[in-house]
Design an enzyme around this catalytic site. Structure first.
Site, PDB file in Angstrom:
ATOM      1  N   SER A 183       0.784  -1.238   0.000  1.00 53.34           N
ATOM      2  CA  SER A 183       0.000   0.000   0.000  1.00 53.34           C
ATOM      3  C   SER A 183       0.811   1.282   0.000  1.00 53.34           C
ATOM      4  O   SER A 183       0.246   2.362  -0.126  1.00 53.34           O
ATOM      5  CB  SER A 183      -0.957   0.003   1.205  1.00 53.34           C
ATOM      6  OG  SER A 183      -2.050  -0.838   0.954  1.00 53.34           O
ATOM      7  N   LYS A 186       0.154   3.843  -2.671  1.00 53.17           N
ATOM      8  CA  LYS A 186      -0.830   4.923  -2.568  1.00 53.17           C
ATOM      9  C   LYS A 186      -0.173   6.301  -2.452  1.00 53.17           C
ATOM     10  O   LYS A 186      -0.793   7.314  -2.767  1.00 53.17           O
ATOM     11  CB  LYS A 186      -1.749   4.668  -1.371  1.00 53.17           C
ATOM     12  CG  LYS A 186      -2.631   3.426  -1.514  1.00 53.17           C
ATOM     13  CD  LYS A 186      -3.505   3.221  -0.283  1.00 53.17           C
ATOM     14  CE  LYS A 186      -4.471   2.065  -0.454  1.00 53.17           C
ATOM     15  NZ  LYS A 186      -3.822   0.744  -0.387  1.00 53.17           N
ATOM     16  N   SER A 367      -5.752   3.459   4.495  1.00 55.73           N
ATOM     17  CA  SER A 367      -5.343   2.690   3.323  1.00 55.73           C
ATOM     18  C   SER A 367      -6.536   2.166   2.527  1.00 55.73           C
ATOM     19  O   SER A 367      -6.592   0.997   2.171  1.00 55.73           O
ATOM     20  CB  SER A 367      -4.434   1.530   3.732  1.00 55.73           C
ATOM     21  OG  SER A 367      -3.616   1.139   2.653  1.00 55.73           O
TER      22      SER A 367
END
Length: 536
Positions: A183, A186, A367
């Site tokens: 993640s 991102k 997230s």
């Protein structure tokens, strides 16, 4: 908890060769009383004769040759008169040889003088480069994190740490190797969106009149946050628009035209996004456990079963769910179909998503995978790269270009980081976070959206920065990451000594949930060492 994260120069030689140094040394000959000339065994080693090959290659360099002869005389303690005579002989002989080579009469414009011909000034061979300027040595840093980095829970470790003030890399373990990010991807998605779309951009959902009487078209504009809950209800997406508001606009506009027949058909247009709705590198368990939805331009509440829960099971048909919910708000709908809006159709209503700034915050703090995919797809569309998964790489890289960080090795498969095929070197993140920390352009929005150790988001959970690592509470602002094959963390550290560091840590391979604590422990080591962090 949202899955894809753990959410709920060296210096040149001082002399080019013996000949060059000799020529310089003859500019200031020592006196006969100089003790360094008393014994050849005490002579400066830098004045040793050059090799025979060097002599042959530079026989015409008179000043150098004279220097050698003078030095030889000194070494053998020859009387100065003998040395002088030798020098005179050499100069005369050399002049004679030089004159012999000038057999052709001089050209009228020849300005060479007899004196210059007889005694040329020693020069440095232009073919020989000058010594490079000395490079200042880096300070010796003595604070080690070697034991923390050797923790087997980190599996295959990649990491890099940079001092934001100096740009110096303090610590590096495979920092330039592109690898999966989980993640942490991102961060790239958010940075691209803030540049391409801007922090105030909103995606819109509209309703227009259909081509046939009594029909309306619900046109998805990529807003995954649109909610089926009543207006005033707070969902997982702060600032989300609501279907009941949109339905009220449509009914008012429809009823304002008495020529309209009853509204009985709803057409669903999700063509703003193209290609597959689910990436084939994603495990369907992500959907079933409630971490990721199918990616469509029309959906409600991120397609969650529970609009108020970050982690909630998703369906396989988000478009259908949205259509059913909107038909219920309109009332009187007898048929729901898939299709596209007719060109130039009259608009009946419109609502906007939360701003990009709000979506960035949501994608980082807990997230949220679906919000990140929404941003990535909108970036790809706005840049002209396309509207499918295949367009995300080009779109995001174009969005990142404005920050001036070399993207070598980066490959972006998705906006969320769920794919094992994403590839970003830790070194890219340490450099991008220098820009983020400096709040360049719109990147302050990203900085403010990061989880903070012990205080905010996915770094405030009970299993993060606990125990001895709590000493770094509040000092680490970073994005967390988790997929089956790796745990990651990247961001900014306000170190104990007052320095500011950017860092990226990848623990890749056969990892367990315990990798989170090992990552926190290594990060705490960086915090404690600060600018004294050694690379050993």
């Amino acid at each position: 908890m949202v899955r894809g994260d753990e959410n709920d120069g060296s210096m040149g030689s001082e002399r080019m060769d013996g000949e060059f140094v000799d020529a310089e040394l003859t500019d200031a000959e020592p006196t006969a009383a100089d003790p360094t000339t008393a014994d050849p065994t005490t002579a400066d080693p830098t004045t040793a004769d050059p090799t025979p090959g060097d002599r042959a290659g530079h026989a015409t360099r008179h000043g150098t040759f004279v220097s050698r002869l003078t030095r030889s005389a000194r070494r053998h303690r020859l009387p100065l008169t003998i040395v002088g005579a030798s020098l005179a002989f050499v100069l005369l002989g050399t002049g004679a040889v030089f004159a012999g080579t000038q057999s052709a009469p001089p050209r009228p414009d020849d300005t060479t003088t007899a004196a210059a011909t007889a005694a040329p000034v020693p020069t440095v061979d232009p073919a020989r480069p000058a010594p490079a300027a000395a490079v200042a040595a880096s300070r010796v840093r003595t604070c080690s994190v070697a034991e923390r980095a050797a923790d087997p829970r980190l599996a295959n470790l990649q990491a890099q740490v940079m001092n934001t003030a100096t740009g110096e890399v303090l610590y590096d373990r495979g920092g330039t190797t592109p690898s999966r990010t989980a993640s942490v991807m991102k961060v790239l998605t958010a940075a691209a969106a803030l540049n391409v779309l801007g922090p105030e951009y909103r995606a819109t959902t509209t309703v227009v009149k259909g081509a046939e009487p009594g029909s309306a078209v619900l046109v998805g504009g990529g807003d995954v946050t649109l909610s089926r809950t009543p207006s005033g209800t707070e969902t997982v997406y702060p600032g989300a628009a609501h279907l009941d508001d949109l339905a009220a606009q449509v009914r008012a506009a429809w009823n304002a035209d008495p020529s309209n027949p009853p509204l009985t058909k709803l057409i669903l247009d999700a063509s703003y996004f193209g290609g597959p709705e689910w990436h084939d590198s994603w495990d369907t368990v992500e959907r079933d456990l409630g971490y990721m939805s199918h990616i469509t331009a029309l959906m409600v509440d991120g397609d969650r079963d529970d609009p108020t829960a970050n982690t909630s099971a998703r369906s396989t048909d988000p478009i259908g769910r949205a259509g059913e919910a909107f038909a219920g708000e309109l009332g009187g709908i007898a048929a729901i179909e898939r299709g596209t809006a007719p060109a130039g159709a009259a608009q009946l209503g419109q609502v906007g998503s939360p701003t990009v700034a709000q979506l960035v915050d949501k994608s980082l703090i807990v997230s949220d995978n679906t919000a990140a995919e929404m941003l990535a797809r909108l970036v790809a569309i706005r840049t002209g790269a396309g509207n499918s998964f295949d367009a995300i790489n080009a779109g995001v890289l174009q969005g990142l270009a404005a920050y001036g960080v070399d993207p070598a090795g980066i490959h972006v498969v998705d906006g969320s980081g769920l794919s094992d095929f994403n590839a970003v070197p830790p070194s890219y993140l340490t450099r991008l976070f220098v820009k983020i920390n400096a709040r360049e352009a719109n990147l302050g929005v990203l900085m403010d959206g990061l989880p903070v150790s012990g205080q905010r988001g996915s770094l405030s959970y009970s299993d993060r920065f606990a125990g001895d690592n709590a000493v770094a509470d509040g000092a680490v602002s970073a994005k967390t990451g988790w997929i089956e094959t790796g745990y990651t963390l990247s961001g900014v550290i306000r170190a104990q000594d007052g320095s500011t560091l950017t860092f990226a840590i990848y623990a890749l391979g056969d990892v367990t949930d315990a990798a989170k604590q090992a990552i926190d422990t290594l990060t705490t080591g960086f915090f404690l060492c600060g600018d004294n962090l050694g690379n050993a």
